[in-house]
Structure formats: structure tokens, C-alpha cells
Motif scaffolding. Structure first.
Motif, PDB file in Angstrom:
ATOM      1  N   UNK A  17       4.803  -0.826   2.765  1.00  0.00           N
ATOM      2  CA  UNK A  17       4.568  -2.017   3.577  1.00  0.00           C
ATOM      3  C   UNK A  17       5.484  -3.173   3.182  1.00  0.00           C
ATOM      4  N   UNK A  18       5.940  -3.212   1.943  1.00  0.00           N
ATOM      5  CA  UNK A  18       6.830  -4.294   1.507  1.00  0.00           C
ATOM      6  C   UNK A  18       8.299  -3.996   1.786  1.00  0.00           C
ATOM      7  N   UNK A  39      -0.774   1.155   5.108  1.00  0.00           N
ATOM      8  CA  UNK A  39      -1.539   0.779   3.925  1.00  0.00           C
ATOM      9  C   UNK A  39      -0.961   1.546   2.746  1.00  0.00           C
ATOM     10  N   UNK A  40      -0.742   0.856   1.634  1.00  0.00           N
ATOM     11  CA  UNK A  40      -0.243   1.533   0.446  1.00  0.00           C
ATOM     12  C   UNK A  40      -0.805   0.878  -0.810  1.00  0.00           C
ATOM     13  N   UNK A  43      -0.487  -2.981  -1.470  1.00  0.00           N
ATOM     14  CA  UNK A  43      -1.069  -4.012  -0.617  1.00  0.00           C
ATOM     15  C   UNK A  43      -2.567  -3.860  -0.367  1.00  0.00           C
ATOM     16  N   UNK A  44      -3.142  -2.714  -0.645  1.00  0.00           N
ATOM     17  CA  UNK A  44      -4.546  -2.491  -0.319  1.00  0.00           C
ATOM     18  C   UNK A  44      -5.462  -2.996  -1.434  1.00  0.00           C
ATOM     19  N   UNK A  45      -6.533  -3.716  -1.090  1.00  0.00           N
ATOM     20  CA  UNK A  45      -7.426  -4.284  -2.106  1.00  0.00           C
ATOM     21  C   UNK A  45      -8.077  -3.246  -3.023  1.00  0.00           C
ATOM     22  N   UNK A  46      -8.221  -2.022  -2.563  1.00  0.00           N
ATOM     23  CA  UNK A  46      -8.827  -0.999  -3.415  1.00  0.00           C
ATOM     24  C   UNK A  46      -7.979  -0.736  -4.649  1.00  0.00           C
ATOM     25  N   UNK A  47      -6.666  -0.884  -4.532  1.00  0.00           N
ATOM     26  CA  UNK A  47      -5.765  -0.648  -5.663  1.00  0.00           C
ATOM     27  C   UNK A  47      -5.353  -1.937  -6.357  1.00  0.00           C
TER      28      UNK A  47
END
Length: 72
Positions: A17-18, A39-40, A43-47
Motif C-alpha cells: 500500500x505504501x 491491506x498489508x 498499514x493494517x491495525x492488526x499488525x
């Protein structure tokens, strides 16, 4: 081993995403295909440990609403 039953395993380019890219082997598409991620892990809040949305509809909240003032 049976012949011609295995998928083609080839190199593809993955775009995060970046905007950063890397090459990996996959069965996705064909040789040289490009995969753009929505999603990667960067950028994803889970990671990343970002803010999580906590649902207040679970068993714990039900217990607290029922017995929260017990013994006071």
C-alpha cells in the motif's frame, strides 16, 4: 507422482500500500504478473497495533451490565 497436475509456480511482483514492491513466487496469474495489495502488514491495525474497534455486545459486557453493581 502424476504428471501435469501441479499448478505453475512462477515469479510475480507484489506492490504494498505504501508503494514498495518485492518479487515472490506464486501460483497467482502468470509469469511477471503484478499484485496490488489493499491491506498489508505496514498499514493494517492488526499488525501495527493501531486503534481497535471493541464491540460491546459480548458476554463480558452482558455480565458487567447484569452484575456490575453487585456487592456495592
Amino acid at each position: 507422482m502424476k504428471k501435469d497436475i501441479h499448478p505453475d509456480y512462477h515469479f510475480i511482483t507484489v506492490t504494498m500500500t505504501d508503494g514498495t514492491t518485492f518479487q515472490t513466487r506464486s501460483t497467482y496469474g502468470s509469469e511477471g504478473a503484478k499484485l496490488n495489495l489493499d491491506i498489508d502488514p505496514t498499514s493494517h491495525p492488526a499488525w501495527t497495533g493501531g486503534p481497535a474497534k471493541i464491540s460491546d455486545k459480548g458476554r463480558v459486557s452482558k455480565f458487567k451490565s447484569k452484575f456490575g453493581n453487585f456487592g456495592l
